[in-house]
Design a protein around this motif. Sequence first.
Motif, PDB file in Angstrom:
ATOM      1  N   PHE A 123       9.361   0.343  15.611  1.00 44.97           N
ATOM      2  CA  PHE A 123       7.972   0.188  16.287  1.00 44.97           C
ATOM      3  C   PHE A 123       7.272  -0.948  15.837  1.00 44.97           C
ATOM      4  CE2 PHE A 123       3.561   1.439  17.029  1.00 44.97           C
ATOM      5  CZ  PHE A 123       3.575   1.675  18.320  1.00 44.97           C
ATOM      6  N   LYS A 124       7.386  -2.091  16.815  1.00 45.58           N
ATOM      7  CA  LYS A 124       6.826  -3.204  16.248  1.00 45.58           C
ATOM      8  C   LYS A 124       5.998  -4.034  17.503  1.00 45.58           C
ATOM      9  CE  LYS A 124      11.024  -5.106  14.031  1.00 45.58           C
ATOM     10  NZ  LYS A 124      11.888  -6.099  14.091  1.00 45.58           N
ATOM     11  N   ASN A 125       4.713  -4.266  16.815  1.00 42.74           N
ATOM     12  CA  ASN A 125       3.524  -4.741  17.619  1.00 42.74           C
ATOM     13  C   ASN A 125       3.155  -3.805  18.914  1.00 42.74           C
ATOM     14  OD1 ASN A 125       3.784  -7.158  16.226  1.00 42.74           O
ATOM     15  ND2 ASN A 125       5.430  -8.089  17.610  1.00 42.74           N
ATOM     16  N   GLY A 126       3.061  -2.734  18.621  1.00 43.02           N
ATOM     17  CA  GLY A 126       2.713  -1.560  19.459  1.00 43.02           C
ATOM     18  C   GLY A 126       3.867  -1.268  20.461  1.00 43.02           C
ATOM     19  N   LYS A 127       4.872  -1.507  20.336  1.00 42.74           N
ATOM     20  CA  LYS A 127       6.230  -1.236  21.141  1.00 42.74           C
ATOM     21  C   LYS A 127       7.229  -0.830  20.398  1.00 42.74           C
ATOM     22  CE  LYS A 127       4.591  -4.276  24.918  1.00 42.74           C
ATOM     23  NZ  LYS A 127       4.870  -5.688  26.009  1.00 42.74           N
ATOM     24  N   TRP A 128       8.279  -0.014  21.117  1.00 44.66           N
ATOM     25  CA  TRP A 128       9.319   0.397  20.763  1.00 44.66           C
ATOM     26  C   TRP A 128      10.424  -0.717  21.242  1.00 44.66           C
ATOM     27  CZ3 TRP A 128      10.409   3.802  16.793  1.00 44.66           C
ATOM     28  CH2 TRP A 128       9.335   4.767  16.739  1.00 44.66           C
ATOM     29  N   THR A 129      11.554  -0.799  20.374  1.00 45.38           N
ATOM     30  CA  THR A 129      12.710  -1.723  20.453  1.00 45.38           C
ATOM     31  C   THR A 129      13.813  -0.848  20.480  1.00 45.38           C
ATOM     32  OG1 THR A 129      12.868  -2.053  18.267  1.00 45.38           O
ATOM     33  CG2 THR A 129      11.274  -3.822  19.551  1.00 45.38           C
ATOM     34  N   GLY A 130      14.881  -1.539  20.841  1.00 43.42           N
ATOM     35  CA  GLY A 130      16.360  -0.855  20.778  1.00 43.42           C
ATOM     36  C   GLY A 130      16.502   0.259  21.674  1.00 43.42           C
ATOM     37  N   MET A 131      17.305   1.305  21.212  1.00 41.87           N
ATOM     38  CA  MET A 131      17.571   2.442  21.844  1.00 41.87           C
ATOM     39  C   MET A 131      16.715   3.274  22.091  1.00 41.87           C
ATOM     40  SD  MET A 131      21.215   3.256  19.954  1.00 41.87           S
ATOM     41  CE  MET A 131      22.343   2.251  19.453  1.00 41.87           C
ATOM     42  N   ILE A 132      15.598   3.352  21.272  1.00 48.10           N
ATOM     43  CA  ILE A 132      14.560   4.258  21.553  1.00 48.10           C
ATOM     44  C   ILE A 132      13.664   3.636  22.843  1.00 48.10           C
ATOM     45  CG2 ILE A 132      12.168   5.092  20.704  1.00 48.10           C
ATOM     46  CD1 ILE A 132      13.506   5.443  17.967  1.00 48.10           C
TER      47      ILE A 132
END
Length: 928
Positions: free
Chosen positions: A484-493
């Motif tokens: 969870f970075k900068n209010g957003k999820w990355t990668g597979m999630i």
Amino acid sequence: MTVNQKFPSFLQIAFLILLSSKLTSSALPPVIKIAALFDETHGKSQELAFHRAVKMVNDDRTILTRSLVSPDIGNYPWDDSFKASKKLCELIMPGVAAIFGPTSPTASNHVQSVSDALHLPFLETRWDYDFQRSPFSINVHPHPSMLGKAYADFVHIVDWKSFVILYESEEGLVRLQELIKLPKTFSDIRVTLRQLPHGTTDYRPLLKEIKKSEETKIVLDCSFDNLERILSQANELHLLTDYHSYLVTSLDVDKINLSPYTNQNVNISGFSLTASGTRAIESYLKEFPNTGRGKEHMLFSENALVYDAVWTFAKALNDLDSLQSIQLEPLSCEQPGPWADGEKVLSYLKEVDHLGLTGEIKFDADGYRTDFQLELMEKMRSRTKKTGIWTAQGGVNYTLTATEIEGQMVEKLQNKTLKITTALTEPFVIERIFDYPVSPEAKERMSFEERFEGFCVDLIKELSKEVKFKYKFQLEPSGSYGSFKNGKWTGMIAELRSQQADMAAIDMSITSIRQRAVDFTMPFMNTGVGILYKKKKPPAPNLFSFLSPLSLDVWIYMTTAYLGVSILMFLLARLTPYEWENPHPCVDEPDELENVLTLHNCFWHNWGSLMQQGSDIAPKAISTRMVAGMWWFFTLIMISSYTANLAAFLTAAKMDSPINSAEDLAKQTKIKYGTYCCGSTNAFFQGSTIPTYQKINAYMESTKPSVYTTGNSQGLDRVLKEDGMYAFFMEAAAIEYHVERKCDLKQLGGLLDSKGYGIALPKDSPYTAAMSAGVLRLQESGKLQELKIKWWKNERGGGSCSGDAAGNSAQLDLASLGGVFIVLIGGMVVSIIIAIFEFTWKQRKLAVDENESVWAEMWEELKFAVNFRAGDTKPIKRESSRAASKSLLSKSKAESLNKYGVIGDEAKSIKSRGSRKDSNYACFNDNY
């Protein structure tokens, strides 16, 4: 005619007279007129329902048996309330018993005013939230406050924690008050309000914003005419996936055309007002088979309410007819005068209890319909199916059995190919090794399972057999699990939340922050955070490592003690009279005494004690025995200590490590340590409240250059390259895999925490329960353990370090114990040299032939020594020469002549000459 024959006739006449008078006093008019207003645009189907209701009432001979209902219908433009009022005045002029319709709020308000003034019952079928009921109005429509409670009960029972309310007008906000107030009751519920734009039928921009927000729960409050349009546009934007759920506030969700979404497993739910399977509906549909769709449907809620309103009024008149009568009177809007029987009819309307198309119809003390039942309808392929009921007292209760729910899930999975996102991570997903060269172009044309293999590939394969679903793998481009970075999820999630994937199968740890973003199955593997470290290089081989258990000082002191005790024993033996003994047992008064504890024997006695072998030489005096006893005690402790310390010392170098736990790492700064920058392991240290782990986290964040890595593989390489100056925190399952294959790696200490790997699915996925049950069955059958043994112990070099580990823990090599062999060989060499010296010295003294050299004598003795056929006896060489005899007799005062004893007086002769004999001397005299 007899009396008995006349009596029945008299009773019949009397009964007819009484019945006739009763009927005359309580009869209804033969024709009961009722008025109805319907708008010209939207009221056609309601008008047809009104006509059908009147016909059914008139045809039913169990109600209003002596009266007929006559409808008088007026139409008006939808947006012209003035014409509606004018038409109403025309309808009531001849005299009517009740007014029905209209459904538009403005026109209804005018009708309410007229009905209040004329005391004319007004039966409404529209949605009206007003709690200030008009005195002469009766609304057959369920009260909106109770409908709002039904929506709130549904959201609560399905456990929606976050949802969007799409409403069309401000009226919708009033209708959904119970939903809007949920966050005040439940703090973990988040509600977002979005209004559909006016003046356009393109709702895509708003739907795109909802998709971007990753909300999957939507409450849709709009007119029935817009429902299908909104659903169609949502489908274009992929908002009708398996993971989206819609609550439609329309009471006609079962009338929506869902055939375009047959293959979508979107969950569309709503409540239906019409009660399926009742006798009233069966009779109605038998008389008027349904031929319409949507609003033209025979059981559309507005049509059914109009039908039930007519029947409710007829039932009230029928109840009134049994006790009272009414008279219709001309009415005027210009000169308003109340209808005399209006209050009478109204009172019966409030008490009516009728089972109609919309279920049981009854009113509370205020004249509102607040006690009713709704059917919960949910989408099943191209239609809706009843899955539960709602009542004001019991809330939502599902009526599906566990078998039916499981059957629905099986049906959904059979018609769905699940997209599974993953990444290349040993041994969960790895590229297959081919026995023949394969070009990159050929690999690109291969399917996923032809090109890749691993634990997770096999896991999904076994799970698909267990749960019965089809699947397709896809690689996440960045290989990131998700943070969870900068209010957003990355990668597979992020892929799961945007429904680009249906499952994520990799070594993804189940954490609280991830749990809020996605769903997880039961863990398929349990693990925890461990410390990966490179083994310390073993010290250079030391041939004399067997001396290491004792320090040099101890060896010197022990040697000194050995020499001192031996000399002391020798001196005490010479001093004490009890160590001197008669060397000639046959002589009562010997001329000399003998002491066996010579300096040579004392050294031999103490050396045998030190080596735990003993000796045939034993002290006799108390003083010498005291010395021997103390020496034995000393050697017992020293040898026991040496033996106990030898094994530990020889293996200590192989197990020696400067750090052995996380606490050791935290106490020093020489050896650096780090973790993967963006995973659950780093999050564990950042969120830990344990002081040691907080100290570790502070060190990792402040160290320059950074000790963080961009992946576990980079951390593994850094541990190997920095050769004991870097430790890496990673999950124990990965550590176990690498330690099995790289023998110079090891895990320090135990696990720092406990966690599990689970298969991730989108939040509120309908497949989570089925997948969890499948994982549990695989675990119970032992299949998961088989897969772990396969990929950890057997495949790709697994188990290559098992033999090495066993050898390191239990075996000592020659380099460790070579010094023992050197000492043994050295001792043998020294003994040979001494033997040669003794042999040479002895032969030199025994040489008897003056003409024969010593070397010749030595050669003869050597040939005898190596001659194995010579036996164990050696002949004494006797020469005739005087020199030989003299040489022989001169040896130790004729020691060799008396070796086997002396007979008779010769013994006395020897005694008188003072010859010494050993203690084994034998006497063969008659006196002995």
